[in-house]
Design a protein around this motif. Structure first.
Motif, PDB file in Angstrom:
ATOM      1  N   CYS A  67       0.712  -1.163  -0.150  1.00 38.45           N
ATOM      2  CA  CYS A  67       0.039   0.004  -0.109  1.00 38.45           C
ATOM      3  C   CYS A  67       0.778   1.362  -0.004  1.00 38.45           C
ATOM      4  O   CYS A  67       2.069   1.336   0.413  1.00 38.45           O
ATOM      5  CB  CYS A  67      -0.957  -0.065   1.261  1.00 38.45           C
ATOM      6  SG  CYS A  67      -1.982  -1.405   1.155  1.00 38.45           S
ATOM      7  N   THR A  68       0.234   2.339  -0.688  1.00 36.68           N
ATOM      8  CA  THR A  68       0.876   3.538  -0.233  1.00 36.68           C
ATOM      9  C   THR A  68       1.229   4.174   0.996  1.00 36.68           C
ATOM     10  O   THR A  68       0.280   3.543   1.788  1.00 36.68           O
ATOM     11  CB  THR A  68       0.275   4.747  -1.203  1.00 36.68           C
ATOM     12  OG1 THR A  68      -1.159   4.556  -0.952  1.00 36.68           O
ATOM     13  CG2 THR A  68       0.353   4.184  -2.756  1.00 36.68           C
ATOM     14  N   ALA A  69       2.293   5.011   1.188  1.00 34.48           N
ATOM     15  CA  ALA A  69       2.524   5.312   2.596  1.00 34.48           C
ATOM     16  C   ALA A  69       1.418   6.060   3.416  1.00 34.48           C
ATOM     17  O   ALA A  69       0.797   6.944   2.826  1.00 34.48           O
ATOM     18  CB  ALA A  69       3.900   6.334   2.236  1.00 34.48           C
ATOM     19  N   GLN A  70       1.284   5.684   4.465  1.00 30.24           N
ATOM     20  CA  GLN A  70       0.306   6.096   5.323  1.00 30.24           C
ATOM     21  C   GLN A  70       0.718   7.022   6.524  1.00 30.24           C
ATOM     22  O   GLN A  70       2.130   7.316   6.325  1.00 30.24           O
ATOM     23  CB  GLN A  70      -0.655   5.125   6.045  1.00 30.24           C
ATOM     24  CG  GLN A  70      -1.147   4.244   4.736  1.00 30.24           C
ATOM     25  CD  GLN A  70      -1.557   2.916   5.435  1.00 30.24           C
ATOM     26  OE1 GLN A  70      -2.066   2.508   6.500  1.00 30.24           O
ATOM     27  NE2 GLN A  70      -1.722   1.862   4.234  1.00 30.24           N
ATOM     28  N   GLY A  71       0.456   7.183   7.719  1.00 33.54           N
ATOM     29  CA  GLY A  71       0.825   7.903   8.837  1.00 33.54           C
ATOM     30  C   GLY A  71       0.882   9.221   8.589  1.00 33.54           C
ATOM     31  O   GLY A  71       1.633  10.057   9.469  1.00 33.54           O
ATOM     32  N   GLY A  72       0.378  10.027   7.660  1.00 34.98           N
ATOM     33  CA  GLY A  72       0.256  11.455   7.633  1.00 34.98           C
ATOM     34  C   GLY A  72       1.616  12.029   7.099  1.00 34.98           C
ATOM     35  O   GLY A  72       1.886  13.023   6.831  1.00 34.98           O
ATOM     36  N   VAL A  73       2.506  11.252   6.465  1.00 34.60           N
ATOM     37  CA  VAL A  73       3.707  11.730   5.846  1.00 34.60           C
ATOM     38  C   VAL A  73       3.497  12.121   4.330  1.00 34.60           C
ATOM     39  O   VAL A  73       2.805  11.454   3.561  1.00 34.60           O
ATOM     40  CB  VAL A  73       4.852  10.371   5.822  1.00 34.60           C
ATOM     41  CG1 VAL A  73       6.154  10.746   5.208  1.00 34.60           C
ATOM     42  CG2 VAL A  73       5.219   9.853   7.031  1.00 34.60           C
ATOM     43  N   PRO A  74       3.822  13.283   4.294  1.00 34.54           N
ATOM     44  CA  PRO A  74       3.658  14.086   2.911  1.00 34.54           C
ATOM     45  C   PRO A  74       4.438  13.395   1.534  1.00 34.54           C
ATOM     46  O   PRO A  74       5.638  12.948   1.937  1.00 34.54           O
ATOM     47  CB  PRO A  74       3.783  15.481   3.071  1.00 34.54           C
ATOM     48  CG  PRO A  74       3.707  15.761   4.857  1.00 34.54           C
ATOM     49  CD  PRO A  74       4.297  14.566   5.149  1.00 34.54           C
ATOM     50  N   GLY A  75       3.877  13.372   0.597  1.00 34.20           N
ATOM     51  CA  GLY A  75       4.448  12.704  -0.452  1.00 34.20           C
ATOM     52  C   GLY A  75       3.807  13.275  -1.860  1.00 34.20           C
ATOM     53  O   GLY A  75       2.904  13.727  -1.736  1.00 34.20           O
ATOM     54  N   PRO A  76       4.359  12.847  -2.875  1.00 33.46           N
ATOM     55  CA  PRO A  76       3.695  13.255  -4.354  1.00 33.46           C
ATOM     56  C   PRO A  76       2.601  12.628  -4.415  1.00 33.46           C
ATOM     57  O   PRO A  76       2.479  11.659  -4.044  1.00 33.46           O
ATOM     58  CB  PRO A  76       4.891  12.823  -5.349  1.00 33.46           C
ATOM     59  CG  PRO A  76       6.257  12.555  -4.435  1.00 33.46           C
ATOM     60  CD  PRO A  76       5.759  12.308  -3.133  1.00 33.46           C
ATOM     61  N   TRP A  77       1.688  13.505  -5.135  1.00 32.21           N
ATOM     62  CA  TRP A  77       0.344  13.178  -5.239  1.00 32.21           C
ATOM     63  C   TRP A  77       0.114  11.713  -5.817  1.00 32.21           C
ATOM     64  O   TRP A  77      -0.593  11.011  -5.458  1.00 32.21           O
ATOM     65  CB  TRP A  77      -0.341  14.026  -6.478  1.00 32.21           C
ATOM     66  CG  TRP A  77       0.408  14.000  -7.537  1.00 32.21           C
ATOM     67  CD1 TRP A  77       1.650  15.016  -7.909  1.00 32.21           C
ATOM     68  CD2 TRP A  77       0.100  13.605  -8.941  1.00 32.21           C
ATOM     69  NE1 TRP A  77       2.141  14.746  -9.157  1.00 32.21           N
ATOM     70  CE2 TRP A  77       1.025  13.935  -9.944  1.00 32.21           C
ATOM     71  CE3 TRP A  77      -0.930  12.383  -9.264  1.00 32.21           C
ATOM     72  CZ2 TRP A  77       1.326  13.448 -11.084  1.00 32.21           C
ATOM     73  CZ3 TRP A  77      -0.955  12.084 -10.506  1.00 32.21           C
ATOM     74  CH2 TRP A  77       0.026  12.523 -11.654  1.00 32.21           C
ATOM     75  N   HIS A  78       0.972  11.456  -6.809  1.00 31.57           N
ATOM     76  CA  HIS A  78       0.895   9.850  -7.361  1.00 31.57           C
ATOM     77  C   HIS A  78       1.297   8.767  -6.412  1.00 31.57           C
ATOM     78  O   HIS A  78       1.030   7.741  -6.871  1.00 31.57           O
ATOM     79  CB  HIS A  78       1.649   9.907  -8.716  1.00 31.57           C
ATOM     80  CG  HIS A  78       3.113  10.131  -8.576  1.00 31.57           C
ATOM     81  ND1 HIS A  78       4.143   9.224  -8.532  1.00 31.57           N
ATOM     82  CD2 HIS A  78       3.839  11.208  -8.412  1.00 31.57           C
ATOM     83  CE1 HIS A  78       5.460   9.499  -8.378  1.00 31.57           C
ATOM     84  NE2 HIS A  78       5.259  10.927  -8.300  1.00 31.57           N
ATOM     85  N   GLU A  79       1.698   9.009  -5.210  1.00 33.67           N
ATOM     86  CA  GLU A  79       2.211   8.224  -4.189  1.00 33.67           C
ATOM     87  C   GLU A  79       1.421   8.133  -3.035  1.00 33.67           C
ATOM     88  O   GLU A  79       1.687   7.367  -2.225  1.00 33.67           O
ATOM     89  CB  GLU A  79       3.699   8.415  -3.876  1.00 33.67           C
ATOM     90  CG  GLU A  79       4.915   8.387  -5.018  1.00 33.67           C
ATOM     91  CD  GLU A  79       6.198   8.556  -4.488  1.00 33.67           C
ATOM     92  OE1 GLU A  79       6.495   9.046  -3.232  1.00 33.67           O
ATOM     93  OE2 GLU A  79       7.097   8.503  -5.355  1.00 33.67           O
ATOM     94  N   ARG A  80       0.332   9.033  -3.254  1.00 31.96           N
ATOM     95  CA  ARG A  80      -0.573   8.998  -2.183  1.00 31.96           C
ATOM     96  C   ARG A  80      -1.956   8.791  -2.679  1.00 31.96           C
ATOM     97  O   ARG A  80      -2.910   7.874  -1.987  1.00 31.96           O
ATOM     98  CB  ARG A  80      -0.518  10.185  -1.342  1.00 31.96           C
ATOM     99  CG  ARG A  80       0.915  10.514  -0.639  1.00 31.96           C
ATOM    100  CD  ARG A  80       0.965   9.605   0.568  1.00 31.96           C
ATOM    101  NE  ARG A  80       2.441   9.953   1.063  1.00 31.96           N
ATOM    102  CZ  ARG A  80       3.418   9.474   0.728  1.00 31.96           C
ATOM    103  NH1 ARG A  80       3.587   8.882  -0.542  1.00 31.96           N
ATOM    104  NH2 ARG A  80       4.553   9.822   1.451  1.00 31.96           N
TER     105      ARG A  80
END
Length: 424
Positions: free
Chosen positions: A265-278
């Motif tokens: 799954c894509t990164a969770q926990g509120g860590v910001p990241g590029p749109w296509h990775e969330r």
């Protein structure tokens, strides 16, 4: 150009086998044009993500995966032109590096741009339209082997019927999409959303609580198992409190399907990241969802969301045994004739079933009968059993689409049983 027997060709989940006599994989548009020109019947195949018969045929299939993987970014006009076989994950990486983005993505970055747009696939968000709404021009090979381009600017009368077209107008070779400046997203998951938050007013607030929101449930009780909340970091209110409408913040990464590894799954926990990775739920490098599965999806007016979910709870004892997980998302209204979100603000009720064809076939009619009062539109690429006349009646412009198809494909080169059944 290669042509192979079609017997072993399945969809990506290996739950549907195509009945075509051969699959062709042209390496250029010129090869594709010649193939179409000499074919009596032919259907296009993208990444094989559909579960219905929408792309199937007893004649020839043509894969667009071998066509040039064009990605031409036009910064001045905020547009990108992409080859039909390009996957969203690959397109997104190139857009982001150039400082651009799409407004929405589906839960899987593995799917092709052309196939997703042709079947009305969508992401999530009360302000986000389906993926096809980003399309401003379509270039396709028509039945006589000629190239034709239809655009929103130059063909305003026909264009709304030419994007979500189920492959019935020709083989799409390139699409032009509108893009926006790149942005970052943070994603968190909340667990155990109480049933008290599922009344219509409360549900509207939950679904509008982020740029993209998904609710996941296994239908084992009244509560929702998970809320996937994705927020743009340039929007106000990107903090993630310990509670969201009574649901509690997850203590670690989770998968929508309990027991499956969260690493996919894509990164969770509120860590910001590029749109296509969330915005997608799943990483492009991993097998998406549960793997071997069957999918169904029904789209209805968002104002009926709470009533429909309440009605479906009465079936949970029948649904739960054959269900991996169910997802609730929203889609903004659009003007594309065959889009399941045509003309109405939409809620999408998605079911990821076990690979149990008999069990799914037994429960689907009950699900569809329960949803019938709300005018459901089935996703074209998912499994459904709604009567063809009811499907047709749900689309006010379906007659206009039939007329458009008759003009662009008078010989019926791109028709199949699915098209003949639902689009006449």
């Amino acid at each position: 150009m290669t042509a192979t027997p079609a017997a072993p060709v399945t969809n990506w989940a290996r739950t549907f086998t195509f009945g075509a006599r051969a699959v062709h994989r042209p390496g250029s548009v010129a090869e594709l044009r010649e193939l179409v020109r000499t074919s009596e019947r032919i259907r296009a195949l993208g990444t094989g993500h559909s579960f219905s018969r929408v792309a199937d045929t007893t004649a020839d299939l043509v894969s667009v995966a071998g066509l040039p993987p064009t990605v031409e970014i036009d910064p001045a006009r905020s547009r990108v032109t992409v080859g039909a076989g390009v996957r969203y994950g690959d397109l997104a990486e190139q857009l982001h590096r150039a400082g651009f983005a799409l407004r929405a993505m589906a839960s899987l970055p593995h799917i092709s741009v052309a196939g997703a747009c042709a079947t009305g696939t969508h992401g999530s968000g009360v302000t986000n339209q389906g993926l096809a709404s980003a399309v401003s021009a379509v270039e396709l090979v028509t039945g006589d082997g000629e190239l034709r381009t239809l655009s929103r600017a130059d063909d305003p009368e026909d264009f709304p019927g030419a994007v979500v077209a189920l492959g019935a107008l020709g083989v799409v070779v390139r699409l032009t999409l509108d893009v926006v400046p790149t942005y970052d997203v943070s994603q968190v998951v909340y667990e155990d959303l109480p049933a008290a938050s599922l009344g219509q007013d409360e549900l509207e607030e939950v679904l509008a609580g982020g740029y993209s929101v998904s609710l996941f449930s296994r239908w084992r009780g009244d509560d929702v198992d998970q809320v996937w909340l994705k927020r743009r970091t340039d929007d106000a209110g990107t903090d993630h409190p310990a509670s969201f409408h009574g649901a509690r913040l997850a203590t670690g990464p989770v998968h929508p399907v309990p027991g499956m590894p969260a690493a996919s799954c894509t990164a969770q926990g509120g860590v910001p990241g590029p749109w296509h990775e969330r915005l997608p739920h799943f990483r492009a490098a991993f097998t998406p969802s549960s793997g071997e599965e069957v999918q169904s999806e029904y789209l209805l007016a968002r104002t009926d969301a709470a009533a429909a979910l309440t009605a479906l709870r009465g079936l949970r004892d029948r649904v739960a045994p054959v269900l991996h997980v169910s997802e609730v998302r929203t889609v903004a209204a659009d003007d594309l004739w065959l889009s399941p979100a045509y003309g109405r603000e939409t809620v999408a009720l998605h079911f990821t079933w076990h690979k149990d064809p008999e069990g799914v076939a037994a429960v689907l009619p009950a699900v569809e009968e329960t949803l019938a009062p709300y005018g459901p539109r089935p996703h074209w690429g998912k499994v459904f059993t709604i009567a063809p006349d009811l499907v047709r009646s749900a689309y006010p412009r379906i007659g206009d689409f039939a007329a458009l198809a008759a003009r662009l494909d008078p010989s019926g080169t791109f028709r199949n049983d699915f098209v003949d059944t639902y689009l006449r």
